[in-house]
Design an enzyme around this catalytic site. Structure first.
Site, PDB file in Angstrom:
ATOM      1  N   ASP A 171     -20.226  59.462-110.385  1.00 31.17           N
ATOM      2  CA  ASP A 171     -21.670  59.227-110.426  1.00 31.17           C
ATOM      3  C   ASP A 171     -22.293  59.569-111.775  1.00 31.17           C
ATOM      4  OD1 ASP A 171     -21.252  61.971-110.168  1.00 31.17           O
ATOM      5  OD2 ASP A 171     -23.124  62.286-109.095  1.00 31.17           O
ATOM      6  N   TYR A 266     -20.968  64.855-121.398  1.00 31.82           N
ATOM      7  CA  TYR A 266     -19.860  65.787-121.168  1.00 31.82           C
ATOM      8  C   TYR A 266     -19.039  66.023-122.426  1.00 31.82           C
ATOM      9  CZ  TYR A 266     -20.303  66.271-116.109  1.00 31.82           C
ATOM     10  OH  TYR A 266     -20.741  66.595-114.842  1.00 31.82           O
TER      11      TYR A 266
END
Length: 443
Positions: A171, A266
């Site tokens: 997601d 990330y």
């Protein structure tokens, strides 16, 4: 009349389960349902959300059967889709994944670096077990797997269950695309056609076009170089906690390294690990924030719904992160050929990258599964980072299959987040101690 489908949510005790159910119930016109089942091997935890979920279902459509169970046969019999989001070891083990590396000045994060490696070693068996239940009781079922760490889990599925009806998905890009749509002034991320390549939690957007074919990536990069992923007049209240706003700001530093494309947030853990450690509290990590925040909030609200016997005026909301699940299930059920980011075997899609690497790229989804879009060649910087990370993920699965201490030591040593083999060994030995009963025995 459209066929009605049966869904099992594996990891039914998750605090995300009510949000997923609300998303499913909000999309019954797209994906009609005859049954929703919750399955978890922790009955006590699942019971904290199950009754509230049953009330949500019954108040929306009383014709939908609802079952919460710890029995695999009950859970997996007569289901069309399994939505898998299991967390082996739950949040107490996540806390150790985060805190042990920080003892040695290394990033402590649930899916990146040592924490992700430890979590992956726990997750593989749990996901494979659920695939076997699915194949035994509902062989025509599709598993939509978004159990973390998705890259390691996907590599294990590729090797050990190559013919399973499993689609691995995450997601995170959806959340970032919502943010991108807001920055660029689109009403929805679905007004954008994106090009993206990478690995799970490790990728880059290279194109963002509107439906007329106009390119907007340079507008986004210009914004990110000034503000990161924050809006110009950013409202702090839209973030569930301060760490998410800090992550959005950090994109400003990430995009400077290569201002021709826009990175996954990330990548902050891999490219700026020193900054991440400097801003971490080794005694109070993200797991503690979730336990004290999200978990308490969701369980308290579920208890209130159960006691009142109604979900009227609930504070539970549809999870934006859950919308990709409905889109994927709908594409499989009705052959919609929706374009989605999936984690798939490369097989030449990225021309200058290993064929057997599990990459995250756009795919066209229909009733027979997916077809990956061609990416072409990728630049040296991104290719080098990805090759290193793929090698880490493959070594983790090697270690799990072979029970190899050395392979796991190699994986930790090779991780861009870990500074040396000495530090890798210390982290590994600590992880082995706390993961007894979760990991295979390593020799």
């Amino acid at each position: 009349m459209k066929e009605r489908f049966s869904i099992v949510i594996a990891g039914g005790g998750s605090t995300y389960t009510p949000e997923i159910i609300l998303m499913l119930l909000d999309n019954l016109d797209k994906l009609p349902l005859r049954a929703i089942k919750l399955y978890d091997n922790d009955e006590e935890r699942q019971n904290k959300v199950a009754k509230a979920c049953e009330i949500l279902v019954k108040e929306k459509d009383s014709s939908i059967d609802f079952i919460a169970t710890t029995d695999p046969e009950t859970a997996y019999t007569d289901v069309d889709f399994c939505l898998a989001h299991i967390r082996v070891g739950q949040l107490p083990m996540r806390e150790l994944d985060e805190k042990i590396p920080l003892k040695y000045g290394v990033v402590g994060q649930e899916t990146c670096g040592p924490g992700g490696i430890a979590y992956g070693m726990r997750s593989i068996a749990g996901v494979l077990e659920n695939i076997e239940y699915m194949e035994k009781y509902s062989p025509n079922c599709w598993m939509l797997n978004y159990s973390n760490p998705a890259a390691i889990v996907a590599e294990a599925c590729r090797r050990i269950k190559p013919n399973a009806r499993v689609i691995n998905i995450c997601d995170m890009p959806i959340g970032m695309e919502h943010n991108t749509a807001e920055i660029l002034g689109f009403k929805s991320r679905k007004e954008m056609d994106i090009r993206y390549f990478g690995l799970n939690h490790f990728g880059w957007w290279t194109s963002i076009k509107d439906k007329e074919g106009n390119e907007h990536i340079h507008r986004l990069i210009g914004h990110q170089l000034k503000y990161g992923n924050c809006a110009v007049n950013d409202d702090p209240s839209k973030y569930s906690d301060n760490s998410w706003q800090e992550t959005a700001r950090k994109v400003k530093d990430l995009v400077q390294i290569d201002p021709t494309m826009t990175p996954s947030s990330y990548l902050q853990y891999y490219l700026y690990p020193d900054d991440m450690v400097a801003h971490s509290d080794p005694n109070y990590t993200r797991a503690n924030q979730v336990i004290d925040g999200r978990e308490k909030r969701v369980f308290t609200e579920c208890k209130r719904i159960e006691e009142k016997g109604t979900a009227k005026d609930t504070s539970l909301e549809i999870g934006i992160h859950a919308e990709f699940i409905v889109d994927l299930a709908t594409a499989l059920a009705y052959n919609t050929h929706e374009r989605m980011l999936l984690i798939v075997e490369n097989n030449g899609a990225i021309e200058n990258f290993p064929a057997d690497a599990m990459v995250e790229i756009p795919c066209i989804v229909g009733k027979d599964g997916y077809e990956a879009l061609s990416i072409g060649k990728i630049p040296t910087f991104q290719k080098g980072l990805m090759e290193q990370q793929v090698a880490v993920e493959k070594l983790v699965v090697d270690a799990w299959q072979e029970g190899s201490y050395n392979k796991l030591w190699q994986a930790l040593t090779l991780s861009k987040i870990v500074p040396s083999a000495n530090v890798a060994k210390k982290i590994l030995d600590d992880f082995i101690e706390v993961n007894k009963g979760y990991w295979p025995e390593l020799k």
